[in-house]
Motif scaffolding. Structure first.
Motif, short mmCIF file in Angstrom:
data_model
loop_
_atom_site.label_atom_id
_atom_site.label_comp_id
_atom_site.label_asym_id
_atom_site.label_seq_id
_atom_site.Cartn_x
_atom_site.Cartn_y
_atom_site.Cartn_z
N THR A 110 15.00 24.73 -6.29
CA THR A 110 13.94 24.02 -5.57
C THR A 110 13.34 22.95 -6.46
OG1 THR A 110 13.42 26.24 -4.79
CG2 THR A 110 11.99 24.45 -4.05
N PRO A 111 13.43 21.69 -6.05
CA PRO A 111 12.72 20.65 -6.80
C PRO A 111 11.22 20.82 -6.59
CG PRO A 111 14.39 19.72 -5.34
CD PRO A 111 14.20 21.15 -4.94
N THR A 112 10.44 20.61 -7.65
CA THR A 112 8.99 20.75 -7.51
C THR A 112 8.29 19.55 -8.11
OG1 THR A 112 8.81 21.89 -9.60
CG2 THR A 112 9.05 23.26 -7.65
N GLY A 113 7.02 19.45 -7.80
CA GLY A 113 6.20 18.34 -8.30
C GLY A 113 5.11 18.07 -7.30
N PRO A 114 4.08 17.35 -7.71
CA PRO A 114 2.96 17.10 -6.79
C PRO A 114 3.39 16.39 -5.50
CG PRO A 114 2.61 16.01 -8.93
CD PRO A 114 3.86 16.80 -9.06
N ASP A 115 4.31 15.44 -5.60
CA ASP A 115 4.73 14.71 -4.39
C ASP A 115 5.39 15.67 -3.40
OD1 ASP A 115 3.89 12.61 -5.80
OD2 ASP A 115 5.80 11.53 -5.84
N ILE A 116 6.24 16.55 -3.94
CA ILE A 116 6.96 17.48 -3.07
C ILE A 116 5.98 18.51 -2.50
CG2 ILE A 116 8.75 19.27 -3.08
CD1 ILE A 116 10.17 17.42 -5.18
N ALA A 117 5.01 18.94 -3.33
CA ALA A 117 4.00 19.89 -2.84
C ALA A 117 3.17 19.27 -1.71
CB ALA A 117 3.09 20.31 -3.99
N CYS A 144 0.81 -1.22 0.00
CA CYS A 144 0.00 0.00 0.00
C CYS A 144 0.84 1.27 0.00
CB CYS A 144 -0.91 0.06 1.22
SG CYS A 144 -2.22 -1.14 1.19
N HIS A 145 2.10 1.17 0.42
CA HIS A 145 2.91 2.38 0.56
C HIS A 145 4.10 2.32 -0.38
CE1 HIS A 145 0.87 3.92 4.14
NE2 HIS A 145 0.78 2.67 4.53
N SER A 146 4.23 3.34 -1.20
CA SER A 146 5.43 3.43 -2.04
C SER A 146 6.52 4.13 -1.24
CB SER A 146 5.11 4.22 -3.31
OG SER A 146 4.71 5.52 -2.98
N GLN A 147 7.74 3.99 -1.73
CA GLN A 147 8.86 4.72 -1.12
C GLN A 147 9.67 5.37 -2.23
OE1 GLN A 147 11.41 2.67 1.59
NE2 GLN A 147 9.72 1.84 2.77
N GLN A 148 9.01 6.18 -3.03
CA GLN A 148 9.74 6.86 -4.09
C GLN A 148 9.06 8.18 -4.37
OE1 GLN A 148 9.49 4.66 -7.74
NE2 GLN A 148 8.26 3.06 -6.83
N VAL A 149 9.74 9.25 -4.01
CA VAL A 149 9.20 10.57 -4.25
C VAL A 149 9.56 10.97 -5.68
CG1 VAL A 149 9.34 12.99 -3.57
CG2 VAL A 149 9.39 11.20 -1.85
N GLY A 150 8.57 11.46 -6.39
CA GLY A 150 8.81 11.91 -7.75
C GLY A 150 9.00 13.42 -7.81
N GLN A 151 9.58 13.85 -8.89
CA GLN A 151 9.84 15.28 -9.04
C GLN A 151 9.62 15.59 -10.50
OE1 GLN A 151 13.74 16.32 -7.57
NE2 GLN A 151 14.17 17.60 -9.34
N THR A 152 8.81 16.60 -10.80
CA THR A 152 8.55 16.87 -12.21
C THR A 152 9.58 17.84 -12.78
OG1 THR A 152 6.87 18.38 -11.40
CG2 THR A 152 6.12 16.33 -12.39
N GLY A 168 -5.44 9.27 -10.03
CA GLY A 168 -4.15 9.83 -10.39
C GLY A 168 -4.22 11.33 -10.62
N ARG A 169 -5.32 11.77 -11.24
CA ARG A 169 -5.44 13.22 -11.48
C ARG A 169 -5.55 13.97 -10.16
NH1 ARG A 169 -7.60 14.83 -16.79
NH2 ARG A 169 -8.55 16.56 -15.68
N ALA A 170 -6.29 13.38 -9.23
CA ALA A 170 -6.43 14.03 -7.92
C ALA A 170 -5.11 14.00 -7.16
CB ALA A 170 -7.53 13.35 -7.12
N LEU A 171 -4.37 12.89 -7.31
CA LEU A 171 -3.08 12.78 -6.61
C LEU A 171 -2.09 13.81 -7.14
CD1 LEU A 171 -2.23 9.00 -6.22
CD2 LEU A 171 -2.40 10.69 -4.42
N ASN A 172 -2.21 14.14 -8.41
CA ASN A 172 -1.30 15.11 -9.00
C ASN A 172 -1.68 16.54 -8.68
OD1 ASN A 172 0.53 13.40 -10.02
ND2 ASN A 172 -0.27 13.39 -12.10
N ASP A 173 -2.82 16.72 -8.03
CA ASP A 173 -3.26 18.06 -7.68
C ASP A 173 -3.03 18.26 -6.19
OD1 ASP A 173 -4.52 20.37 -7.12
OD2 ASP A 173 -6.52 19.74 -7.78
N PRO A 174 -1.96 18.98 -5.83
CA PRO A 174 -1.61 19.07 -4.40
C PRO A 174 -2.67 19.79 -3.57
CG PRO A 174 -0.03 20.27 -5.79
CD PRO A 174 -1.03 19.66 -6.70
#
Lengths: 307, 489
Positions: free
Chosen positions: A151-158, A69-77, B418-424
């Motif tokens: 600054t790295p950005t992306g949804p995971d970091i946000a 259920c849990h990933s361990q990889q932060v993505g960065q766009t 996925g779309r919701a996950l990509n929207d912080p």
């Protein structure tokens, strides 16, 4: 004519190509990776082995199947480059003139006013690396101190799941490496810096609803022991809020497994600044400090490759 | 050369001294081992779908079985996946392969007794392995969770069956190879290679760091793309022309698909956010993109083979299963190409979409194709009809409906999630709950599939009981009677 062996070899090589690309080559490149001083701000080695208890916790994590259920990889766009003025120097007029060249469309009056204000001051926001370097070059002769903030950005970091993307180094000493492929729960690559308090994790494991009402994570009560309070309450007992507390005279004690798992979770920190993932971080006092001081010193470290 | 794989003896001048074996004799040689494999597979299938249903329910009711460490979500998930892959899919794959190798080569199955031993060993390995996962000894690698003390048993079991398959191939009396044989032979060799490599490098002598992840992805890609892909394709290439009695449209096109898949088929699945050097996911994407070539070749080939035969597929149940599998294969292939693009996987990765894609390949394509083969082969082997044609028809309806519901809901849900996950701005739990709305529908799919699979198992069980009554009991009585008479005297 018997083409059999030739065809056999052909098929074998065709199939073995993926082995060559995804097993052999990665092993050549990464298989002998070592701890290195690949860290920017010190001679500290990275990565560090997990402490013993955390290593046992990794076994619990593996055994219970947490990774499903849990990933361990932060993505960065992407990565943004800002130019920050950290010290306006003494020759304000010169700085302002240089700034006018850097920042087209700004008025001289406004700039003077801003220069008198608090530092660091963001001069340029989200420009290219080249533009940022050029700005610094123009500001340097004026005596002002400016730097590029990466600054790295992306949804995971946000979401606060990490400060930078996960890289190969982060997993060097783990066995097995469990990157996970589903996010039914949040990413855990950097959970140790996000939630550094063991007590929180214990409560969350005992019953996730204590800390998160809408959680769909199952409770892991079997990692805890419910027992009668002895002569005096155990200092290890969970401090459970009213509705979740056990009957009177009973207390909930975390087992060794629970403690190990929590130690592992807290050891999951992927926030070291290494050359592979350039970013600028403020050098805060202690990494263990839970609260970020608002008056953090302005000194900053950048691990961007030298020009 | 276009050919119908027919069961009549060939009139080929090149045939050497070895006389072709009549089909009935081939079937007789396959009877016991293939039926043992199929029967065990059916039991595992029902077990896997029951586990899948419980796993699915656990997401609706987190409290379900929560106090029992043997049934955590993570363990159940691994158990159901391994039961499906190694218990069901691998065993039907082996059973069907052995029968096809014997049939296409017109040779008797070599050493059926050893195949039975291999099958029993394999089952023992799966059983120990899944129990190992349940008590927490999982290796921690997806699709390879079976712990190190069980995987060698699986390997030995496979090796015994594989060698028998190779020897059977070697003894073939039909020298011209049909495309299915190419697929089968490559698959026969490829499984021990990937299984041993992955187990040695991940479990026994683990490599360091993320190389483990790369090897794990390679194994998953190879197992689903090459092993299951090849065996499924072999079966489809056999039945799709045979059942409607039409020639295969183009043999060269089929061979092109074979070579292209051998080159490009095992690379899939490494997404771009992975903490690996960037060239690895890029390579994976490029090669997955290239599978478009074999996919198109296969699609054209099948389409032209079936053109004008639209009526016959309603009459034959095996053909319906195989046809469903063929369509699912093309769909799964197309989805995996689309999903390998970084722009797409940025949204779909880590969501239920990946679950949908895996299940489409494993159940929609592979299992459905194998059901077709089972429904066709078992009556030939036993020389009797299925106990209930109605159950078999219901099985198709339930399985088709179930998998369609499952895949459609999870694929759609995954995209929204996925779309919701990509929207912080949306909280993580909100994004998850969007996905879970669709997940509830997929549980219904699980239920339908379980019911359908149950019907197959029931059909097999009734047949087994009947067979016992018809042949085993008289045989035992015949064996025991003289002795009884002896005692009586």
């Amino acid at each position: 004519m018997n083409h059999g062996p030739l065809i056999f070899l052909g098929v074998f090589f065709a199939l073995a190509l993926s082995w060559f690309g995804l097993v052999f080559e990665p092993q050549l490149q990464l298989g002998n990776a070592q701890q290195a001083t690949n860290v920017v701000n010190s001679a500290e080695l990275y990565p560090q082995r997990r402490p013993g208890l955390a290593k046992q916790g990794l076994e619990v994590y593996r055994s219970l199947g947490c990774a499903s259920c849990h990933s361990q990889q932060v993505g960065q766009t992407r990565r943004t480059y800002d130019v920050m003025l950290t010290d306006a120097g003494t020759n304000r007029a010169d700085v302002a003139r240089a700034l006018l060249k850097v920042k087209t469309g700004a008025s001289a009056v406004e700039l003077e006013k801003a220069l008198a204000g608090p530092m660091p001051l963001r001069i340029l926001k989200d420009v290219t690396r080249a533009a940022a370097d050029a700005a610094i070059e123009k500001l340097d002769p004026t005596g002002a101190k400016a730097e590029v903030k990466i600054t790295p950005t992306g949804p995971d970091i946000a979401r606060g799941w990490g400060k930078r993307r996960s890289v190969a180094e982060d997993f060097l000493f783990d066995q097995p490496v469990m990157l996970g492929s589903q996010r039914i729960g949040p990413d855990l690559a950097d959970v140790g810096s996000r939630l550094p308090v063991a007590e929180w994790h214990l409560l969350h494991l005992y019953n996730p609803k204590i800390v998160e009402k809408k959680s769909v994570m199952p409770p892991y009560r079997f990692l805890f022991e419910k027992r009668k309070i002895g002569r005096e309450p155990s200092p290890n007992a969970l401090r459970l809020p009213g509705e979740f507390a056990p009957e009177r005279d009973f207390e909930i004690i975390p087992t060794d497994q629970a403690k190990a798992l929590v130690a592992y979770l807290i050891s999951l920190r992927a926030d070291t600044v290494i050359f592979e993932t350039p970013m600028t971080v403020a050098v805060a006092a202690s990494t263990n400090a839970p609260a970020v001081s608002t008056n953090a010193p302005v000194a900053a470290v950048t691990n961007a490759p030298a020009k | 050369m276009s050919a119908i794989p027919s069961s009549e003896p060939p009139v080929s001048p090149g045939t050497t001294a070895i006389p072709p074996v009549p089909p009935a004799e081939i079937d007789a040689s396959c009877r016991v081992p293939v039926l043992v494999l199929f029967a065990c597979a059916a039991v595992w299938l029902v077990t896997a779908s029951a586990f899948a249903l419980i796993t699915s329910l656990k997401l609706h009711m987190p409290q379900l079985l929560a106090d029992c460490p043997w049934f955590t979500y993570g363990r159940l998930q691994a158990m159901q996946m391994n039961a499906l892959i190694y218990g069901f899919a691998a065993q039907t794959a082996l059973g069907t392969s052995l029968w096809l190798i014997a049939r296409l080569g017109r040779a008797r199955l070599v050493q059926p007794g050893y195949v039975v031993v291999g099958a029993l060993l394999w089952n023992l390995g799966v059983k120990i392995g899944i129990f190992g996962i349940q008590i927490g000894d999982s290796s921690g690698f997806e699709w390879l969770e079976i712990p190190g003390y069980a995987s060698p048993i699986l390997f030995v079991g496979y090796a015994i069956m594989g060698v028998c398959g190779l020897l059977t191939f070697h003894q073939r009396s039909e020298p011209t190879l049909y495309v299915s044989q190419w697929f089968l032979l490559a698959a026969l060799f490829w499984f021990p290679w990937i299984y041993s490599t992955a187990n040695l490098l991940l479990v026994f002598f683990p490599v360091r760091g993320v190389v483990q992840a790369s090897i794990n992805w390679w194994y998953i890609g190879s197992l689903s793309g090459i092993w299951f892909g090849f065996i499924g394709l072999a079966v489809i290439f056999y039945f799709l022309p045979k059942l409607p009695r039409r020639p295969l449209h183009s043999n060269p096109l089929a061979m092109l698909a074979f070579w292209a898949l051998a080159l490009f088929g095992g690379w899939g699945g490494i997404h771009h956010g992975a903490p690996l050097p960037a060239w690895i996911p890029s390579l994976s994407t490029v090669f997955t993109g290239l599978t478009l070539i074999p996919l198109l070749a296969i699609a054209i080939n099948w389409n032209n083979t079936l053109a004008g035969a639209s009526t016959s597929w309603k009459e034959s149940l095996p053909l319906r299963f195989v046809f469903f599998g063929a369509v699912a294969y093309l769909l799964a292939g197309a989805l995996s190409i689309v999903d390998s693009l970084p722009q797409v996987s940025q949204t779909t990765h880590f969501t239920f979409f990946t679950t949908a894609r895996t299940q489409l390949l494993l159940y929609g394509f592979f299992s459905m194709t194998m059901f077709g083969a089972i429904y066709y082969v078992v009556p030939l082997l036993t020389q009797s009809e299925w106990p209930s044609a109605k159950w078999a028809n219901r099985h198709f309806t339930l399985a088709a409906l179930g998998i369609a519901l499952y895949v459609a809901s999870l694929a759609l849900g995954g995209i929204f999630q996925g779309r919701a996950l990509n929207d912080p701005n949306k909280s993580f739990l909100d994004a998850l709950h969007i996905g879970l709305v669709f997940f509830r529908v997929s549980t219904l799919g699980d239920l339908l599939m379980l019911a359908g699979n149950g019907l197959l198992a029931l059909n097999l069980a009734v047949w087994l009981v009947r067979c016992c009554r018809a042949c085993c009991v008289p045989a035992i009585v015949a064996a025991v009677k003289p002795q009884l008479a002896e005692v009586a005297r």
